[in-house]
Design a protein around this motif. Structure first.
Motif, mmCIF file in Angstrom:
data_model
loop_
_atom_site.group_PDB
_atom_site.id
_atom_site.type_symbol
_atom_site.label_atom_id
_atom_site.label_comp_id
_atom_site.label_asym_id
_atom_site.label_seq_id
_atom_site.Cartn_x
_atom_site.Cartn_y
_atom_site.Cartn_z
ATOM 1 N N MET A 1 0.762 -1.125 0.044
ATOM 2 C CA MET A 1 -0.001 -0.039 -0.190
ATOM 3 C C MET A 1 0.815 1.324 -0.009
ATOM 4 O O MET A 1 0.618 2.210 -0.695
ATOM 5 N N ASP A 2 1.917 1.399 0.602
ATOM 6 C CA ASP A 2 2.901 2.226 0.760
ATOM 7 C C ASP A 2 3.572 2.365 -0.428
ATOM 8 O O ASP A 2 4.486 3.412 -0.622
ATOM 9 N N ASP A 3 3.690 1.385 -1.310
ATOM 10 C CA ASP A 3 4.493 1.596 -2.698
ATOM 11 C C ASP A 3 6.112 1.616 -2.170
ATOM 12 O O ASP A 3 6.705 2.273 -2.722
ATOM 13 N N ALA A 4 6.339 1.001 -1.339
ATOM 14 C CA ALA A 4 7.839 0.905 -0.659
ATOM 15 C C ALA A 4 8.762 0.370 -1.913
ATOM 16 O O ALA A 4 9.987 0.716 -1.678
ATOM 17 N N PHE A 5 8.404 -0.638 -2.377
ATOM 18 C CA PHE A 5 9.255 -1.054 -3.587
ATOM 19 C C PHE A 5 8.529 -2.021 -4.710
ATOM 20 O O PHE A 5 7.402 -2.381 -4.383
ATOM 21 N N ARG A 6 9.069 -2.335 -5.647
ATOM 22 C CA ARG A 6 8.203 -2.898 -6.675
ATOM 23 C C ARG A 6 9.307 -3.909 -7.113
ATOM 24 O O ARG A 6 10.520 -4.131 -6.918
ATOM 25 N N VAL A 7 8.950 -4.706 -8.025
ATOM 26 C CA VAL A 7 9.726 -5.902 -8.869
ATOM 27 C C VAL A 7 10.606 -5.058 -9.305
ATOM 28 O O VAL A 7 10.113 -4.316 -10.614
ATOM 29 N N GLY A 8 11.947 -5.434 -9.606
ATOM 30 C CA GLY A 8 12.724 -4.989 -10.523
ATOM 31 C C GLY A 8 13.638 -3.904 -9.862
ATOM 32 O O GLY A 8 14.699 -3.500 -10.311
ATOM 33 N N GLU A 9 13.253 -3.571 -8.719
ATOM 34 C CA GLU A 9 13.995 -2.287 -8.036
ATOM 35 C C GLU A 9 15.030 -3.000 -6.946
ATOM 36 O O GLU A 9 14.785 -4.090 -6.336
ATOM 37 N N TYR A 10 16.124 -2.152 -6.859
ATOM 38 C CA TYR A 10 17.290 -2.664 -5.769
ATOM 39 C C TYR A 10 17.137 -2.132 -4.224
ATOM 40 O O TYR A 10 16.775 -0.722 -4.368
ATOM 41 N N ILE A 11 17.016 -2.797 -3.467
ATOM 42 C CA ILE A 11 16.782 -2.213 -1.932
ATOM 43 C C ILE A 11 17.646 -2.888 -1.199
ATOM 44 O O ILE A 11 18.232 -3.888 -1.601
ATOM 45 N N GLN A 12 17.567 -2.042 0.196
ATOM 46 C CA GLN A 12 18.490 -2.656 1.227
ATOM 47 C C GLN A 12 17.837 -2.417 2.435
ATOM 48 O O GLN A 12 17.188 -1.358 2.707
ATOM 49 N N SER A 13 17.790 -3.657 3.384
ATOM 50 C CA SER A 13 17.284 -3.538 4.587
ATOM 51 C C SER A 13 17.941 -4.355 5.405
ATOM 52 O O SER A 13 17.873 -5.458 5.552
ATOM 53 N N GLY A 14 18.464 -3.763 6.397
ATOM 54 C CA GLY A 14 19.437 -4.335 7.364
ATOM 55 C C GLY A 14 20.605 -4.830 6.566
ATOM 56 O O GLY A 14 21.274 -4.376 5.787
ATOM 57 N N SER A 15 20.809 -6.112 6.967
ATOM 58 C CA SER A 15 21.761 -7.071 6.134
ATOM 59 C C SER A 15 21.256 -7.448 4.727
ATOM 60 O O SER A 15 22.099 -8.284 4.155
ATOM 61 N N TYR A 16 20.215 -7.293 4.381
ATOM 62 C CA TYR A 16 19.737 -8.008 3.024
ATOM 63 C C TYR A 16 19.713 -6.702 2.171
ATOM 64 O O TYR A 16 19.257 -5.792 2.266
ATOM 65 N N MET A 17 19.955 -7.022 0.859
ATOM 66 C CA MET A 17 20.243 -6.304 -0.191
ATOM 67 C C MET A 17 19.964 -7.197 -1.385
ATOM 68 O O MET A 17 20.339 -8.215 -1.485
ATOM 69 N N GLY A 18 19.402 -6.432 -2.588
ATOM 70 C CA GLY A 18 19.342 -6.975 -3.755
ATOM 71 C C GLY A 18 18.153 -6.597 -4.500
ATOM 72 O O GLY A 18 17.330 -5.556 -4.088
ATOM 73 N N THR A 19 17.896 -7.211 -5.967
ATOM 74 C CA THR A 19 16.758 -6.680 -6.689
ATOM 75 C C THR A 19 15.658 -7.609 -6.316
ATOM 76 O O THR A 19 15.507 -8.784 -6.136
ATOM 77 N N VAL A 20 14.740 -6.807 -6.234
ATOM 78 C CA VAL A 20 13.131 -7.520 -5.933
ATOM 79 C C VAL A 20 12.863 -8.274 -7.204
ATOM 80 O O VAL A 20 12.464 -7.937 -8.308
ATOM 81 N N GLU A 21 12.735 -9.594 -7.051
ATOM 82 C CA GLU A 21 12.409 -10.581 -8.092
ATOM 83 C C GLU A 21 10.789 -11.111 -7.972
ATOM 84 O O GLU A 21 10.101 -10.953 -8.926
ATOM 85 N N SER A 22 10.477 -11.105 -6.848
ATOM 86 C CA SER A 22 8.923 -11.680 -6.723
ATOM 87 C C SER A 22 8.407 -11.425 -5.366
ATOM 88 O O SER A 22 9.195 -11.118 -4.671
ATOM 89 N N PHE A 23 7.203 -11.655 -5.177
ATOM 90 C CA PHE A 23 6.345 -11.619 -3.892
ATOM 91 C C PHE A 23 5.819 -12.920 -3.709
ATOM 92 O O PHE A 23 5.093 -13.577 -4.613
ATOM 93 N N SER A 24 5.317 -12.854 -2.568
ATOM 94 C CA SER A 24 4.281 -14.091 -1.947
ATOM 95 C C SER A 24 3.371 -13.385 -1.000
ATOM 96 O O SER A 24 3.705 -12.281 -0.596
ATOM 97 N N LEU A 25 2.702 -14.178 -0.255
ATOM 98 C CA LEU A 25 1.814 -13.643 0.736
ATOM 99 C C LEU A 25 2.834 -12.972 1.864
ATOM 100 O O LEU A 25 2.215 -12.228 2.808
ATOM 101 N N ARG A 26 3.603 -13.701 2.203
ATOM 102 C CA ARG A 26 4.311 -13.467 3.574
ATOM 103 C C ARG A 26 5.965 -13.063 3.319
ATOM 104 O O ARG A 26 6.388 -12.637 4.189
ATOM 105 N N SER A 27 6.362 -13.036 1.859
ATOM 106 C CA SER A 27 7.938 -12.792 1.808
ATOM 107 C C SER A 27 7.874 -12.092 0.444
ATOM 108 O O SER A 27 7.405 -12.145 -0.391
#
Length: 675
Positions: A495-521
């Protein structure tokens, strides 16, 4: 087009579908019992409650001998009825010529008394006028031009048929016919019109490749015989022909149609190498058709249509799908098989066939008085619920396939728009993020709604199920709070449009390009290859490095005597060259600029540079900028600062001597090395 042989199954469909139409007019009809008058019914109920009458009935029943078993009684009764029926039909065979001659004489006499020509002359004249109007339609009406040859064929086949039907029907309705002449011409005219409609449909199926040339010829012959037999059998009751004679004519016509079907089975062109195998298949098909005909003859219409659907319906769906696909492909040549319009055309046509088949079964079950299973309320409700459930599942599948095709088409457009300008690319990226989740949610909703509706039609009370599911959901929510947290967090991230598929994000020790979503991850692909599957509840604050734009800054060190103004002019020229470059220019939002002296260090001055580019492209542009700056500065005599140690005069000599002295003392006090 490629001719696909659908015999014998497709031919069986036409054979037995029309066989039932011929049977529907046979005289095996149940008579509805007459309702006694209300006054007599009340008197009967009063007498049944009389104590003296009840005692007399009980004594009479006790005095009578034991009744035979129910099964024996049913068998004996059935055998007696069958024997009586057979004897009646056998005795009616010699009366067939006399009955037909008498009916023909009545029609001829009534036509002569009212000043009309014989019925065959009138029917031929009516058909001739209709054919003349059809010929005039073909010659005078301008044919529409269609890119799809099947659509042009459909217009060419159905247009003249509609003209013939309208003209012949108008003339028939305009004439005041005598009663017997009216019914004879009506039935034969309807048979002729429906036969020509069936011919047009078969022609379209053959041109679409769904029907072979052999099957087309046999079906046309079958339809012609059926039209004559059906009209003749239907005239038995209006022409006052005996019911037994009508039954014999009906059975004789059906046997003739059965023989045509069996002949088509044995002479069909099939690619069967082994002659013995082909013979066995033909024998099995022939026995199967004879069994289905027996079900029809004994009025077991449920088994009759079940046998037809079991063999015919799969092949019929394939033929209808091929025809619908050929029509749609000619009208929309650029669409693939998974497009929404193609799915609607193909699956919609198949759904219509299945719904029509189920509707026909429901009609027979509702209005056939000879179905014994209808007397059991449980069986009747189960059968009706099962038939309605088939329609519900077909409609649910059609809705899901259409929705899935539409979503997949939008995702394809979003993938193609990923390289568009920033606003369109951002919108496409958001669609690529949300559409897969919406598709999965829609699938769950459709499945749940279809299952609940089917259960309701089958007589299951779904209210307790829904209440139980709610209680179970609350229990699962308390027991799996982490899972609920992940799902809720994912909803708010989207809802906040924090990230989308194909974007490069970093959160804590995790970073990378968003490939896909599921209901929980969310699935992240690191730039070195590893894949992180991170629950939404563990993401926390998210740093999005691919949104809108990215500014890159870097420092370069030059000697103290560098001409800063000259360096700035060179950087401006480099920025203009980069902006004009057809490869990297569209990726630059603000060209390369020199901000000025950032600081003065021990070995020179540090100059600051910056530019703004599309997200993810700043590293590539910075490398290009380094190369161009180095080449330009070397051409203009500007050097880069290098670190070093500066010493002068006696200090340098004293320091060198002291260092040499200490090094000699160190060597003198060291032990000798071992060999």
């Amino acid at each position: 087009m490629k001719q696909v042989s659908l015999l014998p199954r497709s031919l069986i469909l036409f054979v037995f579908t029309i066989l039932f139409m011929a049977l529907s007019l046979q005289p095996c009809r149940a008579q509805s019992p007459e309702t006694p008058p209300p006054a007599k019914l009340s008197e009967l109920l009063r007498l049944m409650n009389d104590p003296e009458l009840r005692q007399w009935l009980e004594k009479r029943q006790a005095a009578e001998p034991q009744a035979p078993a129910i099964a024996e009684t049913m068998i004996e009764t059935g055998e007696a009825r069958a024997r009586s029926r057979y004897q009646a039909l056998r005795s009616a065979i010699p009366n067939i010529p006399a009955q037909i001659a008498a009916a023909t004489s009545r029609v001829r006499e009534q036509a002569r008394n009212n000043g009309f020509a014989p019925v065959f002359v009138l029917f031929a004249a009516l058909v001739g006028v209709g054919l003349a109007a059809e010929w005039f339609f073909k010659k005078t009406v301008v044919k529409a031009r269609f890119q799809n040859p099947l659509i042009a064929l459909a217009v060419g086949e159905f247009g003249p048929w509609v003209t013939f039907a309208l003209v012949s029907s108008a003339i028939f309705l305009a004439v005041d016919w005598p009663p017997l002449l009216h019914v004879v011409i009506l039935f034969y005219l309807l048979a002729f019109i429906m036969a020509r409609l069936a011919f047009a449909v078969c022609k379209i199926l053959a041109d679409a490749g769904a029907l072979s040339a052999f099957g087309h010829r046999r079906i046309r012959l079958f339809i012609a015989v059926l039209a004559i037999a059906g009209a003749t059998t239907s005239l038995a009751r209006p022409l006052f022909i005996d019911r037994d004679v009508e039954t014999i004519v009906s059975y004789g016509s059906s046997i003739l149609l059965l023989l045509i079907a069996i002949e088509a089975v044995w002479r069909r062109p099939e690619n069967v190498t082994a002659t013995g195998q082909q013979t066995v298949v033909n024998v099995l098909y022939s026995l199967y058709m004879i069994c289905i005909w027996f079900f029809w003859a004994t009025n077991f219409l449920g088994l009759f249509w079940a046998g037809i659907y079991l063999i015919v319906l799969p092949k019929l769906l394939v033929a209808v799908g091929q025809t619908a696909e050929a029509f749609a492909k000619g009208h929309w040549p650029n669409d693939n098989k998974n497009s929404a319009r193609m799915v609607l055309a193909v699956r919609g046509a198949r759904a219509l066939v299945i719904v029509a088949a189920v509707a026909w079964i429901i009609f027979i079950w509702q209005y056939n008085p000879n179905i014994l299973a209808r007397e059991n309320p449980t069986v009747d409700a189960t059968v009706r619920g099962a038939l309605k459930s088939i329609v519900i599942l077909i409609l649910a599948d059609l809705c899901w396939q259409l929705s899935k095709a539409f979503i997949d088409a939008r995702m394809g457009d979003a993938n193609n728009a990923a390289s568009s300008p920033s606003a369109e690319a951002a919108r496409a990226s958001r669609l690529r993020t949300l559409l897969p989740i919406f598709r999965n949610a829609l699938a769950a909703v459709v499945i749940a709604a279809a299952v609940l509706t089917v259960l309701a039609e089958m007589g299951v009370q779904i209210g307790p199920l829904i209440a139980g599911a709610g209680i179970f959901g609350v229990a699962v929510g308390f027991g799996s709070q982490t899972l609920v947290k992940d799902i809720v967090s994912g909803i708010f991230y989207l809802m906040d449009d924090a990230f989308r598929v194909g974007e490069y994000i970093q959160s804590g020790s995790y970073m990378g390009t968003v490939e896909s979503f599921s209901l929980r991850s969310v699935r992240l692909r690191h730039h070195r290859g590893p894949v992180f599957t991170v629950p939404f509840g563990e993401l926390g604050a998210v740093q999005n490095m691919s949104r809108d734009w990215a500014t890159d800054k870097f420092l370069l060190r030059f000697p103290f005597n560098t001409d800063v103004a000259k360096a700035k002019r060179i950087i401006e020229q480099i920025g203009e060259q980069m902006k004009a470059d057809p490869e990297i220019g569209p990726q630059i939002l603000e060209t390369l600029q020199m901000k000025g002296v950032e600081q003065i260090g021990d070995f020179g001055v540090e100059l600051s540079f910056a530019f703004t580019a599309l997200p993810g492209r700043q590293t590539y542009i910075r490398r290009q900028a380094y190369t161009m700056i180095r080449d330009a500065f070397m051409e203009n005599g500007i050097e880069f600062a290098q670190p070093g140690v500066h010493a002068s005069g006696e200090e340098k000599s004293d320091a060198a001597l002291m260092l040499q002295k200490k090094w000699g003392e160190h060597l003198a006090g060291s032990p000798s090395p071992r060999t």
